[in-house]
Design an enzyme around this catalytic site. Structure first.
Site, PDB file in Angstrom:
ATOM      1  CB  THR A   1      -0.919   0.008   1.240  1.00 46.73           C
ATOM      2  OG1 THR A   1      -1.774  -1.137   1.176  1.00 46.73           O
ATOM      3  CG2 THR A   1      -1.769   1.274   1.293  1.00 46.73           C
TER       4      THR A   1
ATOM      5  CG  ASN B   1      -6.039  -8.042  -5.474  1.00 44.89           C
ATOM      6  OD1 ASN B   1      -5.824  -7.336  -6.458  1.00 44.89           O
ATOM      7  ND2 ASN B   1      -6.982  -7.763  -4.608  1.00 44.89           N
TER       8      ASN B   1
ATOM      9  CD  GLN C   1      -2.123 -11.342  -4.320  1.00 46.32           C
ATOM     10  OE1 GLN C   1      -1.764 -12.531  -4.303  1.00 46.32           O
ATOM     11  NE2 GLN C   1      -2.776 -10.789  -3.322  1.00 46.32           N
TER      12      GLN C   1
ATOM     13  CB  SER D   1       3.199  -6.843   0.132  1.00 45.60           C
ATOM     14  OG  SER D   1       2.681  -7.115   1.416  1.00 45.60           O
TER      15      SER D   1
ATOM     16  CG  HIS E   1       0.875  -9.317   4.407  1.00 45.73           C
ATOM     17  ND1 HIS E   1      -0.395  -9.771   4.174  1.00 45.73           N
ATOM     18  CD2 HIS E   1       0.899  -8.038   3.998  1.00 45.73           C
ATOM     19  CE1 HIS E   1      -1.117  -8.780   3.650  1.00 45.73           C
ATOM     20  NE2 HIS E   1      -0.350  -7.720   3.531  1.00 45.73           N
TER      21      HIS E   1
ATOM     22  CB  THR F   1      13.610   3.897  13.159  1.00 43.40           C
ATOM     23  OG1 THR F   1      13.951   5.162  13.718  1.00 43.40           O
ATOM     24  CG2 THR F   1      14.610   2.849  13.610  1.00 43.40           C
TER      25      THR F   1
ATOM     26  CB  CYS G   1     -18.715  -5.404   4.139  1.00 46.03           C
ATOM     27  SG  CYS G   1     -18.937  -7.052   3.525  1.00 46.03           S
TER      28      CYS G   1
HETATM   29  C1  LIG Z   1      -2.196  -7.173  -0.579  1.00 45.55           C
HETATM   30  C2  LIG Z   1      -2.059  -6.275  -1.735  1.00 45.55           C
HETATM   31  C3  LIG Z   1      -1.738  -4.924  -1.575  1.00 45.55           C
HETATM   32  C4  LIG Z   1      -1.547  -4.298  -0.211  1.00 45.55           C
HETATM   33  O1  LIG Z   1      -0.368  -4.750   0.360  1.00 45.55           O
HETATM   34  P1  LIG Z   1      -0.045  -4.428   1.916  1.00 45.55           P
HETATM   35  O2  LIG Z   1       1.354  -4.891   2.065  1.00 45.55           O
HETATM   36  O3  LIG Z   1      -1.032  -5.198   2.707  1.00 45.55           O
HETATM   37  O4  LIG Z   1      -0.183  -2.961   2.097  1.00 45.55           O
HETATM   38  C5  LIG Z   1      -1.612  -4.156  -2.707  1.00 45.55           C
HETATM   39  N1  LIG Z   1      -1.795  -4.666  -3.919  1.00 45.55           N
HETATM   40  C6  LIG Z   1      -2.098  -5.950  -4.130  1.00 45.55           C
HETATM   41  C7  LIG Z   1      -2.262  -6.466  -5.507  1.00 45.55           C
HETATM   42  C8  LIG Z   1      -2.255  -6.794  -3.048  1.00 45.55           C
HETATM   43  O5  LIG Z   1      -2.585  -8.070  -3.239  1.00 45.55           O
END
Ligand SMILES: *Cc1c(COP(=O)(O)O)cnc(C)c1O
Length: 389
Positions: free
Chosen positions: A78, A157, A185, A205, A207, A246, A332
């Site tokens: 993000t 995504n 993704q 990202s 996670h 930081t 939602c």
């Molecule tokens: C999950 C996702 C994001 C957001 O990533 P974060 O690290 O959670 O901020 C942005 N773009 C796509 C395509 C995503 O799948």
């Protein structure tokens, strides 16, 4: 536990987030309290942290075919998207104020574009075909003398479709327009080489690739051509002044390790996902009719399935299936359910957006999980259909 001896709820929402790989966690642990220095401090503790961060930066750069000084650490995709888009738009506004994206981007791109429109920029939202692909010819035609940026995601995504990034990169380079891609993704799942693909900015990202939450990176090209950015976050001047704050050293270590594992083990996991996907669809289709796949049949992420279930509200299914975690793609808001803008953009009736679900699996998903989920889904779909007809 249940008859099929799978652990419930079964997690089938890996496109939303992934658990941290135990090997990644292991690598991160020393950096919380043993090697805890501030990477910006000029003493031994600081130097050690700094060294660690620079190794992680090199690791990520090498996966992308980039230079280490082209990687900026952020809090996630993000923030990377915000930095890339606001950063280019504000830095180059005297050159032009026209920006291009697609209709199926993540809100972390679309909402930045909407904000820029409110501030006086002009935006073009490219449509997609029924598979979710942007037509490169549409892109070519939409570029104007005052266009400064094109932002098109690598893989979607919700539906898993992978764009023709190579062609898009060729077009933007020919026209001297910067190309940003949200690869949250795709990174880890497909090979991405920023030089070969003419990518100027790329968001990742942690996670989404079995790394920690709250960490990400932005690749920013520094030569042929160099991309200059106006920062979004100001302060101590970290990350070459582009992202003050930081550095989260354990998270950076985790991101790099997760990226390395994803690259090294890509083929192995791909095979696993292809098998699971095929199995799931076979099982589901054998007991339910009126299922239609959303997204591209081949040019896609292997661990994602998005499908329309004729005559069934996705929301009702989600409410009834407490033992399977999947996604409806709808947002939602407080007042009502807003169906997926991605499914709507594929050109089908509104009903298809309300009746589509996404399941996505990962490293931990077993064939028993898939069998359990397909059986449960089939039962609930048939139950809901009997209620209606
Ligand atoms: C999950 C996702 C994001 C957001 O990533 P974060 O690290 O959670 O901020 C942005 N773009 C796509 C395509 C995503 O799948």
């Amino acid at each position: 536990m249940n008859a099929l001896s799978v652990k419930t709820p079964v997690y089938l929402d890996y496109n939303a987030t992934t658990p941290v790989d135990p090997r990644v966690l292991e690598r991160m642990l020393p950096y919380f309290s043993d090697i805890f220095g501030n990477a910006a401090s000029d003493h031994e503790h600081g130097h050690e942290a700094h060294q660690t961060v620079e190794e992680a930066r090199s690791q990520i750069a090498s996966i992308l075919g980039a230079r280490p000084d082209e990687i900026i650490f952020t809090s996630g995709a993000t923030e990377s998207n915000n930095l890339a888009i606001f950063g280019v738009a504000q830095r180059y506004q005297t050159k032009g104020q026209h920006i291009i994206t697609s209709m199926i981007e993540h809100p972390a791109v679309l909402d930045v574009y909407k904000r820029l429109e409110a501030l006086g920029w002009e935006a073009t939202y490219l449509p997609v075909d029924s598979y979710g692909l942007v037509d490169p010819d549409d892109l070519r035609k939409s570029i104007r003398p005052d266009t400064i940026l094109v932002s098109i995601m690598t893989a979607n995504n919700e539906i898993g479709t992978i764009q023709n990034i190579r062609e898009i990169g060729k077009i933007t380079r020919e026209h001297g327009v910067f190309f940003h891609t949200d690869a949250a993704q795709a990174f880890g799942s497909i090979d991405l080489h920023v030089e070969e693909l003419n990518i100027d900015l790329l968001s990742i990202s942690g996670h989404k690739i079995y790394g920690p939450k709250g960490i990400g990176a932005l690749y920013v090209r520094r030569s042929r051509p160099a991309v200059l950015l106006q920062p979004v976050i100001y302060g101590g001047g970290h990350e070459r002044g582009l992202r003050s704050g930081t550095i989260n050293v354990p998270a950076v270590v985790g991101l790099a390790e997760a990226g390395k594992l994803a690259k090294d083990e890509r083929e192995q996991w791909l095979e696993h996902f292809v098998t699971l996907r095929q199995k799931f669809l076979e099982l589901l289709m054998a007991s339910v009719d009126g299922i239609e796949i959303n997204g591209h049949p081949e040019q896609r992420l292997a661990h994602n399935i998005n499908f329309y279930i004729e005559g069934v509200e996705a929301r009702s299914l989600l409410v009834r299936l407490k033992d399977v975690s999947f996604s409806t793609g709808s947002a939602c808001t407080s007042a009502k359910v807003e169906p997926s803008h991605v499914i709507k953009a594929l050109g089908f009736q509104e009903e298809r957006a309300h009746g589509s679900i996404r399941i996505s699996f990962g490293r931990q998903t077993t064939e028993a999980d898939i069998k359990y989920a397909a059986t449960r889904l089939a039962n609930e779909i048939n139950y809901l259909r009997r209620l209606v007809y």
